[in-house]
Design a protein around this motif. Structure first.
Motif, PDB file in Angstrom:
ATOM      1  N   GLY A   1       0.830  -1.204   0.000  1.00 21.71           N
ATOM      2  CA  GLY A   1       0.000   0.000   0.000  1.00 21.71           C
ATOM      3  C   GLY A   1       0.862   1.251   0.000  1.00 21.71           C
ATOM      4  O   GLY A   1       2.086   1.172   0.161  1.00 21.71           O
ATOM      5  N   THR A   2       0.207   2.383  -0.179  1.00 21.67           N
ATOM      6  CA  THR A   2       0.962   3.643  -0.308  1.00 21.67           C
ATOM      7  C   THR A   2       1.000   4.435   1.000  1.00 21.67           C
ATOM      8  O   THR A   2       0.157   4.266   1.879  1.00 21.67           O
TER       9      THR A   2
ATOM     10  N   ALA B   1       6.549   5.245   4.914  1.00 24.24           N
ATOM     11  CA  ALA B   1       6.233   3.809   5.003  1.00 24.24           C
ATOM     12  C   ALA B   1       5.736   3.329   3.636  1.00 24.24           C
ATOM     13  O   ALA B   1       5.774   4.059   2.642  1.00 24.24           O
TER      14      ALA B   1
ATOM     15  N   GLN C   1      -2.708   8.733   4.550  1.00 26.28           N
ATOM     16  CA  GLN C   1      -2.095   8.651   5.892  1.00 26.28           C
ATOM     17  C   GLN C   1      -0.936   9.623   5.986  1.00 26.28           C
ATOM     18  O   GLN C   1      -0.411  10.117   4.981  1.00 26.28           O
TER      19      GLN C   1
ATOM     20  N   VAL D   1       2.146  -6.756   7.428  1.00 28.57           N
ATOM     21  CA  VAL D   1       1.638  -5.495   7.969  1.00 28.57           C
ATOM     22  C   VAL D   1       0.174  -5.634   8.398  1.00 28.57           C
ATOM     23  O   VAL D   1      -0.680  -5.979   7.588  1.00 28.57           O
TER      24      VAL D   1
ATOM     25  N   LEU E   1      -4.488  -1.941   9.113  1.00 26.78           N
ATOM     26  CA  LEU E   1      -4.178  -1.951   7.680  1.00 26.78           C
ATOM     27  C   LEU E   1      -4.515  -3.300   7.053  1.00 26.78           C
ATOM     28  O   LEU E   1      -4.269  -3.517   5.875  1.00 26.78           O
TER      29      LEU E   1
ATOM     30  N   CYS F   1       8.797  -1.407   7.360  1.00 38.03           N
ATOM     31  CA  CYS F   1       8.884  -1.385   5.889  1.00 38.03           C
ATOM     32  C   CYS F   1      10.342  -1.214   5.474  1.00 38.03           C
ATOM     33  O   CYS F   1      10.838  -1.900   4.568  1.00 38.03           O
TER      34      CYS F   1
END
Ligand SMILES: Nc1ncnc2c1ncn2[C@@H]1O[C@H](COP(=O)(O)OP(=O)(O)OP(=O)(O)O)[C@@H](O)[C@H]1O
Ligand SMILES: Cc1ncc(CO)c(N)n1
Length: 274
Positions: free
Chosen positions: A12-13, A19, A45, A107, A116, A212
């Motif tokens: 994910g971004t 992160a 985020q 994660v 998440l 990450c």
């Protein structure tokens, strides 16, 4: 001259850059590995928390995976935020057809405490992705969720790493000690022996994306052909330097400094433009 390796992150971004995909690509670059990315979820985020999440449609994630894997097969793959069961099944079906070294950062919850990964997926990751892994890099709550018992000590971290390998089928597991007390000690089990990776614990709020960053550095080293133990050694040094030279950015859990390793011997707080 040595040949350049490629690595792929499926994650994910984080638009705030500390992160997720953004961190992974920065780390690949710092480790001199050609970085590629497949986005699973777009996350609104920052250092304060997660404001919203949009999962990409599953067929579109598949198109991204096919685009990369059919054209530039990487020497290592990493997964980060894989939020849903259908995403896990898709990624597992693609990776099962390859022998590419594969790092799972399972994660589940961001540093801010925001979820998440949905609750069902936390159970399903065990049977889909973990058996395919070269290395799984859970933090303490993630390891607890994978193995079903609590972890309060290095001995319990050893027990968890062993279960992830011997019962869940990963080749190796490194249980990170970021959430325990005392030194920041990570415990690796590779199916035959345990190794400890120790660093001083820094009193810092700059811990957004530490997991990450650590797992991306491990992935980059595996892509270069390093052994699991060598890759975790580099990953631990890399994250320790990234934590040691924080950037004073953000109002919450700030990012680490992905070029921290270049600053050895300099004053620890890096000035930033505001
Ligand atoms: N305060 C600290 N000082 C030194 N090392 C730390 C500290 N906190 C974490 N680490 C190290 O950073 C690495 C990442 O561990 P951590 O447990 O923070 O990951 P994480 O919780 O998955 O991170 P995130 O979810 O923010 O990406 C490990 O090597 C851990 O030992
Ligand atoms: C997208 C993403 N992946 C991982 C983390 C880990 O903290 C995060 N905050 N965001």
């Amino acid at each position: 001259m040595s040949k350049v390796a490629s690595a792929l992150t499926i994650a994910g971004t984080d638009p705030s850059g500390g992160a997720g995909i953004q961190a992974d690509l920065k780390v690949f670059q710092e480790r001199q590995v050609y970085g590629m990315s497949v986005i699973t979820s777009v996350v609104a985020q920052n250092t304060l928390g997660v404001q919203d999440v949009q999962h990409l449609p599953i067929d579109f994630i598949e198109k991204q995976l096919d685009a990369v894997l059919s054209d530039i097969p990487p020497q290592a793959v990493k997964t980060g935020m894989i939020a849903t069961v259908e995403m896990m099944e898709l990624v597992a079906s693609k990776l099962a057809k390859t022998t590419i070294p594969y790092v799972i950062d399972p994660v589940m919850i961001a540093k801010s405490g925001d979820s998440l990964m949905d609750i069902t997926s936390r159970q399903v990751i065990r049977n889909t992705l973990v058996p395919l892994a070269t290395v799984v890099t859970p933090n303490v709550p993630e390891a607890e969720s994978l193995v079903g018992f609590e972890i309060h000590s290095n001995q319990e971290a050893e027990n968890a790493a062993k279960v992830i390998v011997e019962e869940l089928g990963a080749k190796a597991a490194v249980v990170k000690g970021g959430h325990l007390e005392g030194e920041a000690t990570d415990v690796l089990y590779d199916g035959s022996s345990f190794s400890y990776f120790k660093a001083d614990r820094y009193e810092t709020k700059h811990t957004h994306g530490t997991g990450c960053t650590f797992s991306a550095a491990i992935t980059a080293e595996l892509a270069k052909g390093k052994s699991i133990k060598e890759a975790v050694t580099v990953g631990k040094d890399f994250i320790t330097d990234a934590i040691q030279y924080p950037l004073a950015l953000g109002n919450g859990y700030g990012p680490t400094n992905h070029w921290g390793y270049r600053l050895k011997g300099l004053p620890q707080q890096q000035e930033v433009l505001k």
